[in-house]
Scaffold this motif. Structure first.
Motif, PDB file in Angstrom:
ATOM      1  N   TYR A 179      -3.171   7.886   3.075  1.00 41.40           N
ATOM      2  CA  TYR A 179      -2.704   6.656   3.728  1.00 41.40           C
ATOM      3  C   TYR A 179      -2.232   6.980   5.142  1.00 41.40           C
ATOM      4  O   TYR A 179      -2.507   6.238   6.088  1.00 41.40           O
ATOM      5  CB  TYR A 179      -1.579   6.026   2.908  1.00 41.40           C
ATOM      6  CG  TYR A 179      -1.128   4.676   3.415  1.00 41.40           C
ATOM      7  CD1 TYR A 179      -2.044   3.734   3.872  1.00 41.40           C
ATOM      8  CD2 TYR A 179       0.224   4.338   3.426  1.00 41.40           C
ATOM      9  CE1 TYR A 179      -1.632   2.500   4.341  1.00 41.40           C
ATOM     10  CE2 TYR A 179       0.643   3.099   3.889  1.00 41.40           C
ATOM     11  CZ  TYR A 179      -0.281   2.189   4.350  1.00 41.40           C
ATOM     12  OH  TYR A 179       0.132   0.970   4.819  1.00 41.40           O
ATOM     13  N   GLY A 233      -9.334   6.959  -0.873  1.00 43.55           N
ATOM     14  CA  GLY A 233      -8.137   6.223  -1.285  1.00 43.55           C
ATOM     15  C   GLY A 233      -8.451   4.950  -2.063  1.00 43.55           C
ATOM     16  O   GLY A 233      -7.562   4.335  -2.632  1.00 43.55           O
ATOM     17  N   ALA A 277       0.782   4.150  -2.714  1.00 39.77           N
ATOM     18  CA  ALA A 277       0.550   5.535  -2.299  1.00 39.77           C
ATOM     19  C   ALA A 277       1.695   6.445  -2.750  1.00 39.77           C
ATOM     20  O   ALA A 277       1.468   7.569  -3.209  1.00 39.77           O
ATOM     21  CB  ALA A 277       0.385   5.606  -0.781  1.00 39.77           C
ATOM     22  N   GLU A 313      -5.018   5.923  -3.528  1.00 38.43           N
ATOM     23  CA  GLU A 313      -4.380   6.307  -2.269  1.00 38.43           C
ATOM     24  C   GLU A 313      -3.206   7.252  -2.509  1.00 38.43           C
ATOM     25  O   GLU A 313      -2.386   7.023  -3.396  1.00 38.43           O
ATOM     26  CB  GLU A 313      -3.864   5.041  -1.573  1.00 38.43           C
ATOM     27  CG  GLU A 313      -3.572   5.205  -0.100  1.00 38.43           C
ATOM     28  CD  GLU A 313      -4.823   5.076   0.761  1.00 38.43           C
ATOM     29  OE1 GLU A 313      -5.312   6.129   1.185  1.00 38.43           O
ATOM     30  OE2 GLU A 313      -5.306   3.959   0.988  1.00 38.43           O
ATOM     31  N   HIS A 345      -7.136   0.816  -2.608  1.00 37.77           N
ATOM     32  CA  HIS A 345      -5.996   1.735  -2.504  1.00 37.77           C
ATOM     33  C   HIS A 345      -5.557   2.293  -3.847  1.00 37.77           C
ATOM     34  O   HIS A 345      -4.484   2.871  -3.956  1.00 37.77           O
ATOM     35  CB  HIS A 345      -4.793   1.046  -1.840  1.00 37.77           C
ATOM     36  CG  HIS A 345      -5.088   0.578  -0.443  1.00 37.77           C
ATOM     37  ND1 HIS A 345      -5.338   1.454   0.587  1.00 37.77           N
ATOM     38  CD2 HIS A 345      -5.179  -0.661   0.092  1.00 37.77           C
ATOM     39  CE1 HIS A 345      -5.574   0.773   1.698  1.00 37.77           C
ATOM     40  NE2 HIS A 345      -5.488  -0.506   1.422  1.00 37.77           N
ATOM     41  N   THR A 398       0.837  -1.204   0.000  1.00 37.91           N
ATOM     42  CA  THR A 398       0.000   0.000   0.000  1.00 37.91           C
ATOM     43  C   THR A 398       0.871   1.253   0.000  1.00 37.91           C
ATOM     44  O   THR A 398       0.559   2.238  -0.659  1.00 37.91           O
ATOM     45  CB  THR A 398      -0.927   0.019   1.226  1.00 37.91           C
ATOM     46  OG1 THR A 398      -1.566  -1.233   1.322  1.00 37.91           O
ATOM     47  CG2 THR A 398      -1.949   1.116   1.108  1.00 37.91           C
TER      48      THR A 398
END
Lengths: 273, 309
Positions: free
Chosen positions: B267, B255, B85, B262, B259, B81
């Motif tokens: 995040y 997000g 991000a 994101e 994700h 993640t």
């Protein structure tokens, strides 16, 4: 030739403006439609109904009246204290030889340039520690603290340009620093204060991040986070959501219309020079 | 009177201070500086230092923070993640930043000349700046709905195959969120550039015209070099705004989905206040700070220089 170019200019700029305003027009149109109309004809269709009920719904059941009050309770003191404290600091830093004044100014401006993310966790814990977490007081203090650096920087830049002779005359008349500040420098700083005031109002009123960092309870939320709550509460009831967005935009639009010239010059602060 | 006025003219800016200095500063002036400085120190500078410290700990916000050194930073390498991000934040910097700079300059040059109607066009492009990003997001969410205007228009153009649940598809969510952010930012950058263009001496263009230059040369050799100062301000504003971007994404997709939209800022917020992993969230915030650091320093150096002149 030149006539054709003028025509092309207006055609281009006109199309662009219509495209730009289209989303806003659409929100206004959606906010006056009935739910049945939206459900039957879709969001993208032209209104087949007219009703002001969505506004009442958002205002009362949606809780926007309370949120709007919260916003004003936060925004007005924030603007007042942020500008008051910054003006005092800017006055001392720009008109007197305070030791380390340049360093102080840069540290303050640096604080404002920090990404707020690095402050979120410590600030929320600090508010908890002081027992003001989940209160509007905390939000006001945080907003004031975070804005101070930028406002001080801009105001001192402006105050520096005020000729020394004006102040000297007041000194000869026996005025102390406080008198000079209040009755000589502050009135001369009015244009800058108006520009920053309009900006500070808009920024504070439109803020989301700080509000959802130091507040938790729905009843204390200002308008911007409350809009998100409204969206959760009225899933796909787009006419109410649209009306809510329109209501939330009214105060900043009003400030913008009233202070248009200052607002724009405020945004341009720092771009020139 | 003249005798008194002389030192004022000798010293340029903070002239009245010179006479005061020998007598010492009135305490009230110190208060004028110290009170704001303390407020900011207590609520901004001190928390910032704590943020750096917390990034080296593991903390749930209730029990005492546990020192873990660079553990949080090591964890990022294995965190998919975080990678998404970070990549999205870079895409955001390039697209949001790049397009708003280029577009803002283009619009400013297009609407630069004062003539009939230009005030209205400027105001139209500028209007979205007044709205909150959350209101903006809701407006665009409506447009993106399956039965919203965008899909309707695509249908009317015979592009049914393009119709889409724009925000629910992980391939399009990030870009769908980017559009409203740009819608709002373009007018703002345009205002900055308009202010910059206004500051250029018209004599330069007259001289260029006498030399018979093309429009491109005029831009290349007059406008662009003259905008140098404005460009550096806009660059700073854009980078800092990109890294701070939060409201639009949070309001439109939080997000998601999966994700796909994101950003580091969203995040970080979710990690801190939803997962309650305050140490790891602080480390993410430090990453955002590091990305912004160069810009912050450049900005301060600029401000410093102006202050000495």
């Amino acid at each position: 030739m030149s006539k054709r170019r003028t025509f092309l200019f207006h055609a281009g700029a006109g199309t662009l403006s219509v495209l730009w305003l289209l989303p806003i027009a659409l929100v206004l149109l959606t906010s006056i439609r009935s739910f049945e109309d939206v459900a039957a004809n879709g969001l993208g269709s032209f209104p087949q109904s007219f009703t002001l009920a969505p506004f009442g719904e958002a205002w009362n059941a949606g809780g926007e009246s309370r949120a709007m009050l919260n916003s004003l309770i936060v925004t007005l003191p924030t603007v007042f204290f942020a500008l008051g404290l910054s003006a005092a600091a800017a006055f001392a830093l720009s008109r007197y030889e305070i030791p380390f004044r340049r360093t102080i100014l840069l540290v303050m401006l640096g604080g404002n340039l920090l990404p707020p993310q690095i402050l979120l966790v410590p600030v929320s814990k600090l508010a908890e520690l002081l027992g003001i977490y989940d209160t509007l007081t905390a939000l006001v203090i945080v907003q004031v603290g975070f804005g101070l650096g930028f406002y001080t920087f801009v105001l001192q830049g402006f105050m520096r340009t005020i000729p020394g002779e004006i102040q000297q005359a007041a000194v000869i008349d026996g005025a102390g620093p406080v008198r000079i500040f209040l009755s000589v420098i502050l009135p001369l700083t009015r244009p800058a204060l108006a520009a920053l005031g309009a900006l500070a109002f808009t920024w504070t009123f439109n803020d989301l991040l700080w509000a959802i960092t130091v507040l938790r309870t729905e009843t204390v939320m200002p308008v911007t986070p409350a809009l998100l709550g409204l969206q959760g509460q009225y899933v796909s009831t787009w006419n109410v959501i649209a009306a809510g967005s329109v209501i939330a935009a009214i105060p900043t639009v009003a400030v913008f219309l009233r202070f248009q010239k200052h607002f724009i010059s405020g945004l341009a602060i720092g771009a020139v020079k | 009177m003249t005798a008194l006025a002389t030192p004022v003219r000798a010293g340029t800016n903070a002239a009245p201070a010179r006479a005061k200095k020998r007598k010492g500063l009135p305490p009230v002036l110190l208060a004028f500086v110290l009170v704001p400085l303390l407020v900011e120190g207590f609520w901004v500078l001190w928390p910032a230092l704590q943020g750096f410290y917390l990034s080296l700990t593991s903390w749930d916000g209730v029990s005492a923070p546990e020192w873990t050194g660079f553990g949080n930073y090591a964890e990022m390498f294995g965190d998919p993640t975080f990678r998404t991000a970070a990549l999205n934040t870079l895409i955001w910097l390039v697209l949001f930043g790049g397009l708003s700079a280029v577009g803002g300059l283009g619009l400013a040059m297009f609407l630069q000349r004062e003539r009939r109607g230009v005030g209205f066009y400027r105001a139209a492009l500028f209007t979205p700046v007044v709205f909150s990003l959350v209101a903006t997001s809701l407006i665009w969410q409506g447009l993106y709905q399956p039965d919203g205007l965008i899909n309707k228009l695509l249908g009317a153009l015979g592009l049914e195959s393009w119709q889409h649940a724009w925000l629910a598809d992980s391939n399009t969510a990030l870009y769908a969120v980017l559009v409203p952010a740009l819608w709002r930012q373009l007018g703002y950058v345009m205002v900055l550039y308009l202010a910059g263009l206004k500051g250029i001496d018209p004599a330069l263009y007259e001289a260029a015209k006498l030399d018979g230059v093309t429009r491109w040369q005029q831009f290349r050799y007059v406008t662009w070099p003259q905008l140098r100062g404005v460009n550096s301000v806009i660059l700073s504003v854009i980078v800092i705004d990109s890294l701070r971007s939060f409201d639009v994404v949070w309001a439109m997709t939080k997000g998601g989905p999966y994700h796909s939209s994101e950003l580091l800022s969203t995040y970080m917020y979710a990690t801190a206040f939803q997962s309650l992993r305050l140490g790891y969230a602080s480390a993410l915030a430090v990453v955002i700070f590091v990305l912004a650091f160069g810009v912050i320093v450049t900005y301060l150096v600029r401000a410093f220089k102006e202050d000495t002149v």
